[in-house]
Design a protein around this motif. Sequence first.
Motif, short mmCIF file in Angstrom:
data_model
loop_
_atom_site.label_atom_id
_atom_site.label_comp_id
_atom_site.label_asym_id
_atom_site.label_seq_id
_atom_site.Cartn_x
_atom_site.Cartn_y
_atom_site.Cartn_z
N ARG A 1 -5.93 -0.82 27.89
CA ARG A 1 -6.07 0.21 27.08
C ARG A 1 -5.21 1.48 27.39
O ARG A 1 -4.88 1.65 28.56
CB ARG A 1 -7.52 0.65 27.01
N ARG B 1 -7.23 7.84 23.48
CA ARG B 1 -8.43 7.19 22.69
C ARG B 1 -8.03 7.15 21.21
O ARG B 1 -8.76 6.01 20.64
CB ARG B 1 -9.77 8.21 22.67
N ALA B 2 -7.47 7.92 20.77
CA ALA B 2 -6.91 7.73 19.27
C ALA B 2 -6.04 6.53 19.26
O ALA B 2 -6.22 5.75 18.25
CB ALA B 2 -6.32 9.12 18.93
N ASP C 1 -6.23 3.80 21.31
CA ASP C 1 -6.76 2.69 21.34
C ASP C 1 -7.46 2.28 20.09
O ASP C 1 -7.95 1.28 19.62
CB ASP C 1 -7.83 2.87 22.60
N GLN C 2 -7.87 3.27 19.40
CA GLN C 2 -8.50 3.00 17.91
C GLN C 2 -7.48 2.77 16.79
O GLN C 2 -7.80 2.52 16.03
CB GLN C 2 -9.46 4.20 17.64
N GLN D 1 -5.27 4.83 15.54
CA GLN D 1 -5.21 6.02 14.71
C GLN D 1 -4.12 6.68 15.30
O GLN D 1 -4.06 7.89 15.80
CB GLN D 1 -6.39 7.07 14.78
#
Length: 545
Positions: free
Chosen positions: A85, A142-143, A145-146, A148
Motif C-alpha cells: 500500500r 490513503r486516497a 490506496d483507494q 482516488q
Amino acid sequence: MTEASFNLQGQKILIVDDLVEARSALKSMLSVLGADDVYTATDGREAVEHIMEHDFDLVLSDYNLGKAKDGQQILEEARYTSRLRATASFVMITGENAVDRVMGALEYDPDAYVTKPFTLSILRERLYRLSILKTILLPMNRAVDQGQIDWAIEIADQIRIEHPRLLLPVSRLQGKLCLKQERYEDALEAYTRVLESRPASWARLGQAVCFHFLGDTDQAVSLIRATLLDHPLYVQCHDWLAKILIGQGKSEEAQQELEAAVRISPRAVLRQLELGQLALSNESYTVAQDAFEQAMRLARYSCYKSSVTYQQFVEAAQHNLDAEQTKENRLLCNKALRALDEMKQEFSGNMGVVFDATIAESRTYKAVEDDNKARGSADKAEGVLARIKEPTGEQQLTMTEVYIDTGQSEKAANMVQVMKDQGVANKLLQRLGSIEERLSNINAREKSAELNEKGVAHYERGELKEAIAAFDQATRFEEAGISVLLNAIQAKVSYIENEQLDVGQLKDCYRLLRRVGNVGHFDERHDRYKRLKETCERLRRSAGL
C-alpha cells in the motif's frame, strides 16, 4: 511524538534476510522499539508469499538474498501486484557498494534505505523520520490506496501549504500522480515550483517529461541532456531520452541511450527487455542477445518471468549462428538449446509454450545446418501440436513453415489444405499466401530438378535432341538453378558442335548465360561456366554473328 518516544507497537512488520544472525539482530532492535507483530522471511520467495497474505505496515528487506529473488525484486513484485500500500513503508537494507546494485535498489523507490552496518540509534532515527513523513502524507496516501488519484493530488496541495518544509517530497509525489492522470500542466507546475526553490535533477527530468507530453520535444531533449551533463549516472534520463528518440524515429540513437542506462544499472529486468527488443528491431543481434540473456537471468525469480523472453533470446542468438564449427558457434548453439530446455521445464503445464520452444529448437538446429536434428525437433513439435485441443491459426502456420524448412513440403501442403477447410482468419491470409508461394516455388524447383535428371540421362546416352527438349522444359521454371542452366547450355553447345550450327540454339545459350549471371571464382562451377562461355564465343565467331 519525539524520537526518544518513537514506538512501533501495533504495526505489522516483515523482516527479510537470508542470514539468521541478521534477522535475529534486527528483530531484537525492533522489539526494543516496541514492535510486537513481526514476521520474518529467509528469502525472496517466502517474503513475497508473506506480502501476498498480509497487509504490512513496514517491510525491511536486505538487498542481497543469495541466488534467488533479491530485495529489489521483492520491491518490484510488491509494487507490480499492488500488494504494498502507499501508506506502507519499504526500507531497503544494503551493504552493497557496487554502483549498479545501489542504483538498482534506489530506482524502484523504496521509502528509505539503511546501509550496513547500522546501530539501534541509526535505525531508530531513520524509522522515526520516515514515520513523521508518512504520518503527514497519510491522507494523500490513503486516497491513492483507494484509487482516488485526483483527490490525492488536491490533498497534496493542502499538505504542501501546511508543511512548506516538505515541498520536495510532496511535490515529487504530486508530480508523479499528475503524470499518471495525464494532467501534464499540473505536473509541470509542481516540478517548476521545486526548481524555483532549489536545484533538483528529478524535478528537471519531471519538467522534461511534461514538455514531451505537451508536444515540446526539443525542450524535453534539451532539459534531459543538460541534466545528464550534471548527473551522468541518472539512469532514468537515459530511459526517457530513449523513449523520446523512438517517438522521433531515431531508433539507433535510442538504443545507444538504453545501452548507457544498462551500463549504469544492469539489474533492471524491464530495461534489459526494452533494450533487447529495440536492438532486435535494429538488427543489432549481439546487443539483443546479451540484453535478453540478462533479462532471462534477472527475471528467473521475479514476477516478470515470461516465456517470450526465452524465445527472444533464442531468436537473437539464431541470427548470430552459422554452420561454421567454431568453438564460439558451438557454445552459443548450446546456450540457446539450454534456454529452450529451461523454457520447456519452467512452463511445462502450457502446451502452447512447449510447442513454441520445440519450434525454436528446430530453427536453432537449422541455423547451424544440422538438418537431421532440425527435422527431429520438427517431428516433436508436430506431436506437441497434436496434443493441443484447439490449435490456433498462428500455431498451424508456424508448423507449416517448419515443415517447409525441414524438407517436408507434402506435410506442409496437407496442413495448408486443413486450414483452408477450417477457414482462415483475415489477419493470417497474407502469411498463408506467402507459405503457398513458397510451396509453389518448391514444387517448381522439384519439377525442374526432375526434368534436369531426365535431360542428363538423355545427354549421357548421346540423345542430344531429347536432352535439349528436357532441359528446355526444366529452364522454363524461374526457380531453375545455375547447375540446370549450365546443363542446358552444355547440351546445346554439344549439339551445335556435333550435329549442325543452329543459330537459334546458340542464341538460347546466350539467353541462358544472362540468367546465370556471374559465377564467382570460389564457386566449384566457375571453371565449367568459364569454359562454356568461351565455347559460345568461339561458336558465335564461327557463325559470323
